[in-house]
Design a protein around this motif. Structure first.
Motif, PDB file in Angstrom:
ATOM      1  N   LYS A 261     113.856 103.091 -40.834  1.00 27.96           N
ATOM      2  CA  LYS A 261     114.941 104.039 -40.576  1.00 27.96           C
ATOM      3  C   LYS A 261     116.130 103.361 -39.902  1.00 27.96           C
ATOM      4  O   LYS A 261     117.291 103.619 -40.247  1.00 27.96           O
ATOM      5  CB  LYS A 261     114.440 105.182 -39.684  1.00 27.96           C
ATOM      6  N   VAL A 262     115.841 102.506 -38.930  1.00 27.89           N
ATOM      7  CA  VAL A 262     116.916 101.817 -38.209  1.00 27.89           C
ATOM      8  C   VAL A 262     117.690 100.903 -39.156  1.00 27.89           C
ATOM      9  O   VAL A 262     118.930 100.888 -39.153  1.00 27.89           O
ATOM     10  CB  VAL A 262     116.341 101.020 -37.022  1.00 27.89           C
ATOM     11  N   LEU A 263     116.973 100.154 -39.983  1.00 27.37           N
ATOM     12  CA  LEU A 263     117.641  99.249 -40.919  1.00 27.37           C
ATOM     13  C   LEU A 263     118.479 100.019 -41.942  1.00 27.37           C
ATOM     14  O   LEU A 263     119.589  99.601 -42.294  1.00 27.37           O
ATOM     15  CB  LEU A 263     116.611  98.375 -41.636  1.00 27.37           C
ATOM     16  N   LEU A 264     117.962 101.140 -42.415  1.00 25.87           N
ATOM     17  CA  LEU A 264     118.736 101.956 -43.349  1.00 25.87           C
ATOM     18  C   LEU A 264     120.002 102.490 -42.683  1.00 25.87           C
ATOM     19  O   LEU A 264     121.083 102.489 -43.285  1.00 25.87           O
ATOM     20  CB  LEU A 264     117.885 103.116 -43.868  1.00 25.87           C
ATOM     21  N   SER A 265     119.883 102.937 -41.448  1.00 29.75           N
ATOM     22  CA  SER A 265     121.049 103.463 -40.736  1.00 29.75           C
ATOM     23  C   SER A 265     122.103 102.384 -40.526  1.00 29.75           C
ATOM     24  O   SER A 265     123.307 102.633 -40.677  1.00 29.75           O
ATOM     25  CB  SER A 265     120.622 104.048 -39.383  1.00 29.75           C
ATOM     26  N   ILE A 266     121.655 101.179 -40.184  1.00 27.90           N
ATOM     27  CA  ILE A 266     122.602 100.071 -40.024  1.00 27.90           C
ATOM     28  C   ILE A 266     123.341  99.817 -41.331  1.00 27.90           C
ATOM     29  O   ILE A 266     124.575  99.700 -41.362  1.00 27.90           O
ATOM     30  CB  ILE A 266     121.874  98.790 -39.577  1.00 27.90           C
ATOM     31  N   ASN A 267     122.595  99.729 -42.421  1.00 32.01           N
ATOM     32  CA  ASN A 267     123.216  99.416 -43.708  1.00 32.01           C
ATOM     33  C   ASN A 267     124.143 100.523 -44.190  1.00 32.01           C
ATOM     34  O   ASN A 267     125.191 100.243 -44.785  1.00 32.01           O
ATOM     35  CB  ASN A 267     122.130  99.121 -44.749  1.00 32.01           C
ATOM     36  N   VAL A 268     123.786 101.777 -43.924  1.00 33.88           N
ATOM     37  CA  VAL A 268     124.665 102.886 -44.309  1.00 33.88           C
ATOM     38  C   VAL A 268     125.985 102.801 -43.548  1.00 33.88           C
ATOM     39  O   VAL A 268     127.065 102.989 -44.117  1.00 33.88           O
ATOM     40  CB  VAL A 268     123.969 104.239 -44.050  1.00 33.88           C
ATOM     41  N   ASN A 269     125.914 102.509 -42.261  1.00 33.87           N
ATOM     42  CA  ASN A 269     127.140 102.367 -41.470  1.00 33.87           C
ATOM     43  C   ASN A 269     127.957 101.154 -41.915  1.00 33.87           C
ATOM     44  O   ASN A 269     129.191 101.198 -41.929  1.00 33.87           O
ATOM     45  CB  ASN A 269     126.798 102.258 -39.987  1.00 33.87           C
ATOM     46  N   LEU A 270     127.271 100.070 -42.282  1.00 37.41           N
ATOM     47  CA  LEU A 270     127.987  98.890 -42.765  1.00 37.41           C
ATOM     48  C   LEU A 270     128.663  99.158 -44.105  1.00 37.41           C
ATOM     49  O   LEU A 270     129.714  98.572 -44.401  1.00 37.41           O
ATOM     50  CB  LEU A 270     127.034  97.701 -42.892  1.00 37.41           C
ATOM     51  N   ASN A 271     128.067 100.029 -44.925  1.00 36.89           N
ATOM     52  CA  ASN A 271     128.712 100.389 -46.190  1.00 36.89           C
ATOM     53  C   ASN A 271     130.126 100.888 -45.938  1.00 36.89           C
ATOM     54  O   ASN A 271     131.067 100.559 -46.663  1.00 36.89           O
ATOM     55  CB  ASN A 271     127.916 101.483 -46.906  1.00 36.89           C
ATOM     56  N   GLU A 272     130.259 101.705 -44.906  1.00 32.22           N
ATOM     57  CA  GLU A 272     131.567 102.270 -44.578  1.00 32.22           C
ATOM     58  C   GLU A 272     132.457 101.236 -43.898  1.00 32.22           C
ATOM     59  O   GLU A 272     133.634 101.102 -44.229  1.00 32.22           O
ATOM     60  CB  GLU A 272     131.376 103.484 -43.661  1.00 32.22           C
ATOM     61  N   ALA A 273     131.886 100.498 -42.955  1.00 31.13           N
ATOM     62  CA  ALA A 273     132.685  99.538 -42.186  1.00 31.13           C
ATOM     63  C   ALA A 273     133.192  98.383 -43.047  1.00 31.13           C
ATOM     64  O   ALA A 273     134.294  97.879 -42.833  1.00 31.13           O
ATOM     65  CB  ALA A 273     131.857  98.992 -41.024  1.00 31.13           C
ATOM     66  N   PHE A 274     132.387  97.962 -44.029  1.00 33.37           N
ATOM     67  CA  PHE A 274     132.721  96.777 -44.824  1.00 33.37           C
ATOM     68  C   PHE A 274     133.383  97.105 -46.154  1.00 33.37           C
ATOM     69  O   PHE A 274     133.465  96.238 -47.026  1.00 33.37           O
ATOM     70  CB  PHE A 274     131.456  95.956 -45.093  1.00 33.37           C
ATOM     71  N   GLN A 275     133.849  98.325 -46.326  1.00 34.52           N
ATOM     72  CA  GLN A 275     134.506  98.678 -47.587  1.00 34.52           C
ATOM     73  C   GLN A 275     135.662  97.729 -47.869  1.00 34.52           C
ATOM     74  O   GLN A 275     136.561  97.563 -47.051  1.00 34.52           O
ATOM     75  CB  GLN A 275     135.032 100.117 -47.532  1.00 34.52           C
ATOM     76  N   GLY A 276     135.617  97.100 -49.037  1.00 39.54           N
ATOM     77  CA  GLY A 276     136.674  96.179 -49.423  1.00 39.54           C
ATOM     78  C   GLY A 276     136.507  94.775 -48.892  1.00 39.54           C
ATOM     79  O   GLY A 276     137.281  93.882 -49.237  1.00 39.54           O
ATOM     80  N   LEU A 277     135.490  94.564 -48.035  1.00 33.65           N
ATOM     81  CA  LEU A 277     135.310  93.255 -47.404  1.00 33.65           C
ATOM     82  C   LEU A 277     134.072  92.517 -47.902  1.00 33.65           C
ATOM     83  O   LEU A 277     133.821  91.386 -47.472  1.00 33.65           O
ATOM     84  CB  LEU A 277     135.212  93.417 -45.881  1.00 33.65           C
ATOM     85  N   GLU A 278     133.295  93.142 -48.773  1.00 31.88           N
ATOM     86  CA  GLU A 278     132.086  92.495 -49.265  1.00 31.88           C
ATOM     87  C   GLU A 278     131.838  92.873 -50.712  1.00 31.88           C
ATOM     88  O   GLU A 278     132.370  93.868 -51.209  1.00 31.88           O
ATOM     89  CB  GLU A 278     130.868  92.889 -48.423  1.00 31.88           C
ATOM     90  N   GLU A 279     131.016  92.083 -51.372  1.00 27.41           N
ATOM     91  CA  GLU A 279     130.635  92.384 -52.740  1.00 27.41           C
ATOM     92  C   GLU A 279     129.659  93.559 -52.740  1.00 27.41           C
ATOM     93  O   GLU A 279     128.801  93.678 -51.866  1.00 27.41           O
ATOM     94  CB  GLU A 279     129.970  91.168 -53.389  1.00 27.41           C
ATOM     95  N   GLU A 280     129.780  94.410 -53.733  1.00 26.90           N
ATOM     96  CA  GLU A 280     128.902  95.574 -53.819  1.00 26.90           C
ATOM     97  C   GLU A 280     127.445  95.161 -53.954  1.00 26.90           C
ATOM     98  O   GLU A 280     126.542  95.863 -53.490  1.00 26.90           O
ATOM     99  CB  GLU A 280     129.310  96.444 -55.014  1.00 26.90           C
ATOM    100  N   ALA A 281     127.208  93.995 -54.554  1.00 26.25           N
ATOM    101  CA  ALA A 281     125.830  93.526 -54.744  1.00 26.25           C
ATOM    102  C   ALA A 281     125.115  93.336 -53.415  1.00 26.25           C
ATOM    103  O   ALA A 281     123.905  93.565 -53.311  1.00 26.25           O
ATOM    104  CB  ALA A 281     125.827  92.215 -55.529  1.00 26.25           C
ATOM    105  N   LYS A 282     125.844  92.902 -52.382  1.00 27.65           N
ATOM    106  CA  LYS A 282     125.232  92.708 -51.068  1.00 27.65           C
ATOM    107  C   LYS A 282     124.732  94.023 -50.502  1.00 27.65           C
ATOM    108  O   LYS A 282     123.634  94.113 -49.951  1.00 27.65           O
ATOM    109  CB  LYS A 282     126.247  92.078 -50.107  1.00 27.65           C
ATOM    110  N   CYS A 283     125.545  95.042 -50.635  1.00 29.10           N
ATOM    111  CA  CYS A 283     125.166  96.372 -50.162  1.00 29.10           C
ATOM    112  C   CYS A 283     123.949  96.876 -50.923  1.00 29.10           C
ATOM    113  O   CYS A 283     122.984  97.357 -50.329  1.00 29.10           O
ATOM    114  CB  CYS A 283     126.338  97.329 -50.325  1.00 29.10           C
TER     115      CYS A 283
END
Length: 211
Positions: free
Chosen positions: A36-58
């Motif tokens: 749950k914690v890892l999923l929450s981190i990644n969901v928040n990073l999806n928003e924070a890293f918009q435009g800054l990372e490749e979609e494949a990483k997400c």
């Protein structure tokens, strides 16, 4: 969680969250909390890293936590679905997103290094995917997504990257310590060494042996 909380308060919140699985004391509870914690981190990073990372990483980070055809666990915070979590993340301020991410990373570190009454299975690959996801972000923008990221957003995220990298390196250190507890040593860089050891599998870890 307020983005204006002191570092000391955020550390206490992370410690409390990391201790929650002890209320039941079984392996499934510990693993579910970590997931749950890892999923929450990644969901928040999806928003924070918009435009800054490749979609494949997400996509890779989420896929390792929730394989195709599997249902995700109930999210943290009492939300019913991850759609609600995504909606909440989209409405968070940048400062609140960063506070949430760093606090949850600290929670992961504490879960990896705190003693636990039973043997647990540690999801090494999703943890390493998170580490790699954060470390490769350098603040540069994808040309395709450039129109969707404001200069203020980019400036703020770039100002937070040293802190994010510091927290994720602490997480990598915790992972390495756990893997080394099995008697492995590394002759290459730590990240490559861990990846080569744990590729394709997770490891059972006796939390009583945590240093």
């Amino acid at each position: 969680m307020s983005g204006k909380c002191s570092v000391n308060m955020l550390e206490k919140l992370a410690a409390c969250l990391a201790l929650l699985p002890k209320s039941r004391g079984d392996e499934a509870c510990w693993f579910l909390m970590m997931q749950k914690v890892l999923l929450s981190i990644n969901v928040n990073l999806n928003e924070a890293f918009q435009g800054l990372e490749e979609e494949a990483k997400c996509n890779e980070a989420i896929r390792l936590l929730v394989p195709p055809g599997k249902d995700p666990p109930p999210p943290l915070g009492g939300k019913k679905t991850y759609g609600e979590v995504l909606d909440k993340a989209a409405r968070k301020s940048e400062q609140l997103l960063m506070s949430s991410v760093t606090t949850l990373m600290l929670c992961c570190c504490k879960m990896l290094t705190t003693s636990y009454p039973v043997q647990v299975t540690v999801p090494i690959r999703p943890l390493l995917a998170l580490v790699g996801r954060v470390l490769v972000v350098d603040g540069s923008l994808s040309q395709a997504l450039l129109p969707f990221v404001t200069a203020i957003q980019q400036e703020f995220i770039c100002s937070q990257l040293p802190t994010l990298h510091s927290y994720v390196l602490d997480l990598l250190t915790a992972i390495i310590k756990r893997v080394r507890s099995y008697g492995f040593s590394f002759t290459c860089s730590p990240q490559r060494g861990v990846s080569s050891v744990v590729k394709g599998r997770d490891w059972a870890m006796n939390k009583k042996e945590a240093e």
